[in-house]
Design a protein around this motif. Structure first.
Motif, PDB file in Angstrom:
ATOM      1  N   SER A  97      52.274  28.536  96.298  1.00  0.00           N
ATOM      2  CA  SER A  97      51.308  28.307  95.228  1.00  0.00           C
ATOM      3  C   SER A  97      51.519  29.299  94.087  1.00  0.00           C
ATOM      4  CB  SER A  97      49.891  28.432  95.788  1.00  0.00           C
ATOM      5  OG  SER A  97      49.657  29.761  96.178  1.00  0.00           O
ATOM      6  N   ARG A  98      51.196  28.843  92.896  1.00  0.00           N
ATOM      7  CA  ARG A  98      51.319  29.706  91.714  1.00  0.00           C
ATOM      8  C   ARG A  98      50.172  29.431  90.748  1.00  0.00           C
ATOM      9  NH1 ARG A  98      55.984  32.491  91.399  1.00  0.00           N
ATOM     10  NH2 ARG A  98      57.609  31.748  92.817  1.00  0.00           N
ATOM     11  N   HIS A  99      49.869  30.434  89.898  1.00  0.00           N
ATOM     12  CA  HIS A  99      48.853  30.233  88.862  1.00  0.00           C
ATOM     13  C   HIS A  99      49.543  29.989  87.523  1.00  0.00           C
ATOM     14  CE1 HIS A  99      49.850  34.443  88.330  1.00  0.00           C
ATOM     15  NE2 HIS A  99      49.310  34.385  87.126  1.00  0.00           N
ATOM     16  N   GLY A 100      48.750  29.736  86.491  1.00  0.00           N
ATOM     17  CA  GLY A 100      49.271  29.294  85.200  1.00  0.00           C
ATOM     18  C   GLY A 100      50.422  30.117  84.642  1.00  0.00           C
ATOM     19  N   MET A 103      53.593  41.133  87.725  1.00  0.00           N
ATOM     20  CA  MET A 103      52.897  40.850  86.477  1.00  0.00           C
ATOM     21  C   MET A 103      52.074  42.049  86.042  1.00  0.00           C
ATOM     22  SD  MET A 103      51.904  36.988  86.928  1.00  0.00           S
ATOM     23  CE  MET A 103      53.049  36.948  88.314  1.00  0.00           C
ATOM     24  N   THR A 104      52.069  42.252  84.753  1.00  0.00           N
ATOM     25  CA  THR A 104      51.345  43.396  84.227  1.00  0.00           C
ATOM     26  C   THR A 104      49.855  43.167  84.396  1.00  0.00           C
ATOM     27  OG1 THR A 104      52.658  42.670  82.359  1.00  0.00           O
ATOM     28  CG2 THR A 104      52.014  44.972  82.393  1.00  0.00           C
ATOM     29  N   ALA A 105      49.208  44.063  85.041  1.00  0.00           N
ATOM     30  CA  ALA A 105      47.764  43.933  85.181  1.00  0.00           C
ATOM     31  C   ALA A 105      47.117  45.174  84.584  1.00  0.00           C
ATOM     32  CB  ALA A 105      47.376  43.800  86.645  1.00  0.00           C
ATOM     33  N   GLY A 106      45.933  44.969  84.082  1.00  0.00           N
ATOM     34  CA  GLY A 106      45.151  46.110  83.654  1.00  0.00           C
ATOM     35  C   GLY A 106      45.460  46.635  82.272  1.00  0.00           C
ATOM     36  N   TRP A 107      46.205  45.861  81.427  1.00  0.00           N
ATOM     37  CA  TRP A 107      46.345  46.352  80.051  1.00  0.00           C
ATOM     38  C   TRP A 107      45.027  46.134  79.323  1.00  0.00           C
ATOM     39  CZ3 TRP A 107      49.227  41.810  81.351  1.00  0.00           C
ATOM     40  CH2 TRP A 107      48.710  40.636  80.790  1.00  0.00           C
ATOM     41  N   PRO A 108      44.788  46.893  78.282  1.00  0.00           N
ATOM     42  CA  PRO A 108      43.520  46.692  77.569  1.00  0.00           C
ATOM     43  C   PRO A 108      43.527  45.334  76.897  1.00  0.00           C
ATOM     44  CG  PRO A 108      44.937  48.236  76.388  1.00  0.00           C
ATOM     45  CD  PRO A 108      45.613  47.944  77.675  1.00  0.00           C
ATOM     46  N   MET A 109      42.590  44.508  77.305  1.00  0.00           N
ATOM     47  CA  MET A 109      42.557  43.165  76.749  1.00  0.00           C
ATOM     48  C   MET A 109      41.955  43.175  75.362  1.00  0.00           C
ATOM     49  SD  MET A 109      41.639  40.299  79.462  1.00  0.00           S
ATOM     50  CE  MET A 109      40.077  41.039  79.856  1.00  0.00           C
ATOM     51  N   SER A 110      42.595  42.464  74.453  1.00  0.00           N
ATOM     52  CA  SER A 110      42.077  42.385  73.091  1.00  0.00           C
ATOM     53  C   SER A 110      40.954  41.361  73.028  1.00  0.00           C
ATOM     54  CB  SER A 110      43.193  42.006  72.128  1.00  0.00           C
ATOM     55  OG  SER A 110      42.630  41.494  70.940  1.00  0.00           O
ATOM     56  N   ALA A 111      39.765  41.853  72.723  1.00  0.00           N
ATOM     57  CA  ALA A 111      38.616  40.937  72.626  1.00  0.00           C
ATOM     58  C   ALA A 111      38.791  39.982  71.453  1.00  0.00           C
ATOM     59  CB  ALA A 111      37.326  41.734  72.472  1.00  0.00           C
ATOM     60  N   VAL A 112      39.482  40.484  70.414  1.00  0.00           N
ATOM     61  CA  VAL A 112      39.701  39.640  69.232  1.00  0.00           C
ATOM     62  C   VAL A 112      40.586  38.457  69.592  1.00  0.00           C
ATOM     63  CG1 VAL A 112      40.535  39.627  66.851  1.00  0.00           C
ATOM     64  CG2 VAL A 112      39.566  41.714  67.818  1.00  0.00           C
ATOM     65  N   LEU A 113      41.689  38.773  70.286  1.00  0.00           N
ATOM     66  CA  LEU A 113      42.624  37.721  70.682  1.00  0.00           C
ATOM     67  C   LEU A 113      41.931  36.702  71.579  1.00  0.00           C
ATOM     68  CD1 LEU A 113      45.533  36.676  70.616  1.00  0.00           C
ATOM     69  CD2 LEU A 113      45.989  38.036  72.659  1.00  0.00           C
ATOM     70  N   ARG A 114      41.129  37.235  72.508  1.00  0.00           N
ATOM     71  CA  ARG A 114      40.406  36.373  73.434  1.00  0.00           C
ATOM     72  C   ARG A 114      39.502  35.398  72.679  1.00  0.00           C
ATOM     73  NH1 ARG A 114      39.618  37.242  78.735  1.00  0.00           N
ATOM     74  NH2 ARG A 114      37.890  36.124  79.689  1.00  0.00           N
ATOM     75  N   ARG A 115      38.807  35.942  71.676  1.00  0.00           N
ATOM     76  CA  ARG A 115      37.892  35.105  70.913  1.00  0.00           C
ATOM     77  C   ARG A 115      38.671  34.032  70.151  1.00  0.00           C
ATOM     78  NH1 ARG A 115      35.278  38.979  68.230  1.00  0.00           N
ATOM     79  NH2 ARG A 115      36.287  38.515  66.237  1.00  0.00           N
ATOM     80  N   ARG A 146      36.712  21.616  79.225  1.00  0.00           N
ATOM     81  CA  ARG A 146      36.689  23.044  78.905  1.00  0.00           C
ATOM     82  C   ARG A 146      35.874  23.806  79.941  1.00  0.00           C
ATOM     83  NH1 ARG A 146      35.425  22.393  73.574  1.00  0.00           N
ATOM     84  NH2 ARG A 146      33.257  22.863  73.953  1.00  0.00           N
ATOM     85  N   ARG A 147      34.780  23.183  80.379  1.00  0.00           N
ATOM     86  CA  ARG A 147      33.932  23.854  81.353  1.00  0.00           C
ATOM     87  C   ARG A 147      34.702  24.063  82.664  1.00  0.00           C
ATOM     88  NH1 ARG A 147      29.405  20.327  81.941  1.00  0.00           N
ATOM     89  NH2 ARG A 147      29.076  20.515  79.709  1.00  0.00           N
ATOM     90  N   ARG A 148      35.506  23.073  83.028  1.00  0.00           N
ATOM     91  CA  ARG A 148      36.231  23.154  84.297  1.00  0.00           C
ATOM     92  C   ARG A 148      37.470  24.035  84.203  1.00  0.00           C
ATOM     93  NH1 ARG A 148      38.005  17.750  85.698  1.00  0.00           N
ATOM     94  NH2 ARG A 148      36.748  16.967  83.971  1.00  0.00           N
ATOM     95  N   HIS A 149      38.215  23.926  83.075  1.00  0.00           N
ATOM     96  CA  HIS A 149      39.520  24.571  83.011  1.00  0.00           C
ATOM     97  C   HIS A 149      39.624  25.677  81.974  1.00  0.00           C
ATOM     98  CE1 HIS A 149      41.366  21.695  85.754  1.00  0.00           C
ATOM     99  NE2 HIS A 149      40.704  20.745  85.118  1.00  0.00           N
ATOM    100  N   GLY A 150      38.561  25.842  81.148  1.00  0.00           N
ATOM    101  CA  GLY A 150      38.627  26.832  80.079  1.00  0.00           C
ATOM    102  C   GLY A 150      39.030  28.222  80.554  1.00  0.00           C
ATOM    103  N   PRO A 151      38.319  28.772  81.552  1.00  0.00           N
ATOM    104  CA  PRO A 151      38.628  30.145  81.985  1.00  0.00           C
ATOM    105  C   PRO A 151      40.075  30.319  82.438  1.00  0.00           C
ATOM    106  CG  PRO A 151      36.545  29.410  82.909  1.00  0.00           C
ATOM    107  CD  PRO A 151      37.146  28.220  82.236  1.00  0.00           C
ATOM    108  N   GLU A 152      40.615  29.366  83.194  1.00  0.00           N
ATOM    109  CA  GLU A 152      41.990  29.559  83.680  1.00  0.00           C
ATOM    110  C   GLU A 152      43.002  29.435  82.551  1.00  0.00           C
ATOM    111  OE1 GLU A 152      43.840  26.506  86.057  1.00  0.00           O
ATOM    112  OE2 GLU A 152      42.142  25.155  85.800  1.00  0.00           O
ATOM    113  N   ILE A 153      42.737  28.530  81.580  1.00  0.00           N
ATOM    114  CA  ILE A 153      43.665  28.405  80.453  1.00  0.00           C
ATOM    115  C   ILE A 153      43.637  29.687  79.629  1.00  0.00           C
ATOM    116  CG2 ILE A 153      44.283  27.077  78.391  1.00  0.00           C
ATOM    117  CD1 ILE A 153      43.049  24.644  79.626  1.00  0.00           C
ATOM    118  N   MET A 157      46.111  34.671  77.788  1.00  0.00           N
ATOM    119  CA  MET A 157      46.038  36.134  77.655  1.00  0.00           C
ATOM    120  C   MET A 157      47.205  36.786  78.374  1.00  0.00           C
ATOM    121  SD  MET A 157      43.455  36.811  75.731  1.00  0.00           S
ATOM    122  CE  MET A 157      43.173  38.562  75.946  1.00  0.00           C
ATOM    123  N   GLU A 158      47.520  36.293  79.565  1.00  0.00           N
ATOM    124  CA  GLU A 158      48.620  36.886  80.329  1.00  0.00           C
ATOM    125  C   GLU A 158      49.961  36.638  79.651  1.00  0.00           C
ATOM    126  OE1 GLU A 158      46.691  36.930  84.806  1.00  0.00           O
ATOM    127  OE2 GLU A 158      48.181  35.402  84.323  1.00  0.00           O
TER     128      GLU A 158
END
Lengths: 118, 361
Positions: free
Chosen positions: A19-22, B1-13, B27-34, B39-40
């Motif tokens: 399995s993999r994520h996006g 995978m790089t984890a824990g870099w400071p996430m840009s709130a601007v980019l996120r928005r 969007r409700r179902r898949h928004g967060p994962e997209i 972001m990653e």
């Protein structure tokens, strides 16, 4: 099933080993295609949605990492079957192409009986 | 995978804003994962989406909106629904366009107009023709058997002097058969079409000699006054057609997704009713598209003058039989509403995505 589109084929291939994520999928597809296919998120999720709908893949689990939601997908048995069928088809076509090209490379041996070796 | 870099709130928005291209439920179902994936993939230090990312996400969102469920007949169903609602949209558009037309002139005004056109006071009969939906009503005044000399050029000048924009006079020679003696006599017809303040008049004067030896011609005058076609009719018709196409496609997609997750015994009767509704509407649908496309073709061609530019039926007449709505169309529309109601009322099984299996299942 008709011929699979390349991103679909590569996504299924990327999921074949586990399995993999996006983002993991984007990286894996890029690696599998030697950098030829770099999926954007819009393209990726369009393809994933279709594949889920066709029961070829399924959501495996959700993981929260640093407040982010990662959703992992995995291949279903049906998806594995479809991928195997497609891989066979591509292999058949590819070896047919390779064979014909070899004959072309040796003009005199167009009618050779088993004379062509690798 | 790089984890824990400071996430840009601007980019996120900014990414989140791009995701608005997707339908809300998706969007409700898949928004967060997209969002996570975007972001990653962006990595650290980015402030804004690249042009390619923006294109890809927006295109993905729009595709999602117009997506149809998997299935051989789904595309056909969506096309037919789109055409059906498109024809209806064109008809509604044309009716809206016509509803902004001038009210027809009063009988008194038509009387004055008749006198002006004939060149003097005349006895005339006024008739009203019933019109579908009360649109495009016309008043007809007839002046029978006058013998005063009438000239098209003078009539034209009188109308122009009164502020009418007059098309060139059309003159044709025809024949008429007299009722009493059953003989054929030559007859000259002059036709004048003119506009003023949203009213169009169509004047026909037919002149003949009852006996070949008669010194004066006898004339028969016919004046029709009607609202001019508002300039908005064609654009609103076409806009209605396009909106209908769009709405039909989206409706078919939505209904398809809902029904896909219901049992066959629920789905089959709804499908049958939907086909019946479209068949009942089919004659009107075809006619409405024909009329809308023809109106567009005429508008694109050379400008018409005289009688040719009058009385081209508008798209809404496709749903009218005589002067009231056609019973097939009414039945089809009612059935269509029932189909939509039923497909909303059936309770689909919850989407598969919510039934998450346990890992490694």
């Amino acid at each position: 099933m008709t011929a699979m589109r390349e991103p679909t084929f590569l996504i299924l291939t990327a999921l074949a080993a586990g399995s993999r994520h996006g983002y993991g999928l984007i990286q894996e597809v890029s690696a599998l295609s030697g950098g030829d296919v770099v999926l954007g998120a819009g393209t990726l999720y369009g393809a994933l949605d279709r594949l889920v709908e066709q029961d070829l893949i399924i959501v495996d689990r959700d993981e929260a990492v640093d407040g982010r939601l990662r959703r992992y997908y995995r291949l279903t048995d049906q998806g594995a079957g479809a991928l195997a069928t497609e891989a066979d088809r591509l292999q058949r076509n590819a070896s047919a192409a390779v064979n014909r090209l070899r004959r072309r490379a040796q003009p005199g041996s167009a009618l050779a009986f088993g004379g062509v070796t690798a | 995978m790089t984890a824990g870099w400071p996430m840009s709130a601007v980019l996120r928005r900014r990414y989140r804003r791009l995701l608005l291209a997707y339908p809300r439920a998706y969007r409700r179902r898949h928004g967060p994962e997209i969002l996570t994936t975007l972001m990653e993939a962006a990595g650290p230090g980015r402030e804004r989406p690249t042009a390619a990312e923006a294109r890809d996400v927006v295109a993905g969102g729009l595709r999602q909106r117009f997506r149809l469920p998997v299935g051989r007949l789904m595309m056909l169903a969506a096309l037919l629904t789109a055409l059906t609602l498109g024809g209806l949209g064109a008809a509604v558009g044309s009716a809206i366009g016509w509803s902004t037309a001038q009210r027809p002139p009063t009988d008194a005004a038509v009387g004055e107009l008749t006198d002006l056109a004939m060149g003097g006071p005349n006895r005339h009969d006024t008739q009203h023709q019933p019109e579908a939906l009360g649109l495009r009503s016309q008043t007809t005044a007839t002046v029978a058997g006058f013998t005063t000399a009438w000239s098209p050029t003078q009539a034209r000048s009188r109308l122009e002097a009164a502020g009418w924009r007059v098309d060139p006079v059309e003159t044709v020679q025809t024949e008429a058969t007299t009722v009493d003696t059953n003989t054929t006599i030559p007859m000259g017809t002059n036709n004048i079409v003119a506009d003023r303040d949203g009213i169009t008049l169509d004047l026909s004067i037919m002149a003949y000699r009852v006996n070949p030896s008669d010194q004066h011609e006898t004339s028969y005058g016919l004046l029709m006054a009607m609202p001019s076609e508002p300039a908005s009719v064609l654009p609103v018709t076409l806009a209605g057609g396009l909106l209908g196409l769009l709405a039909g496609w989206l409706l078919a997609g939505r209904t398809g997704y809902r029904l896909r997750r219901t049992g066959t015994w629920q789905r089959a009767p709804i499908n049958v009713l939907a086909v019946a509704a479209m068949l009942l509407l089919a004659p009107s649908t075809l006619d409405a598209w024909y009329l809308a496309v023809r109106a567009a073709a005429v508008a694109a061609g050379p400008e018409l003058v005289g009688g040719d530019r009058l009385r081209a039926p508008s798209a809404y007449t496709a749903y009218i039989h005589d002067v009231s709505p056609s019973s097939f169309a009414v039945a089809g529309l009612m059935l269509g509403v029932i189909v939509v109601g039923l497909s909303i009322a059936v309770r689909p099984r919850p989407a598969r995505i919510h039934l998450l299996g346990k890992p490694g299942q």
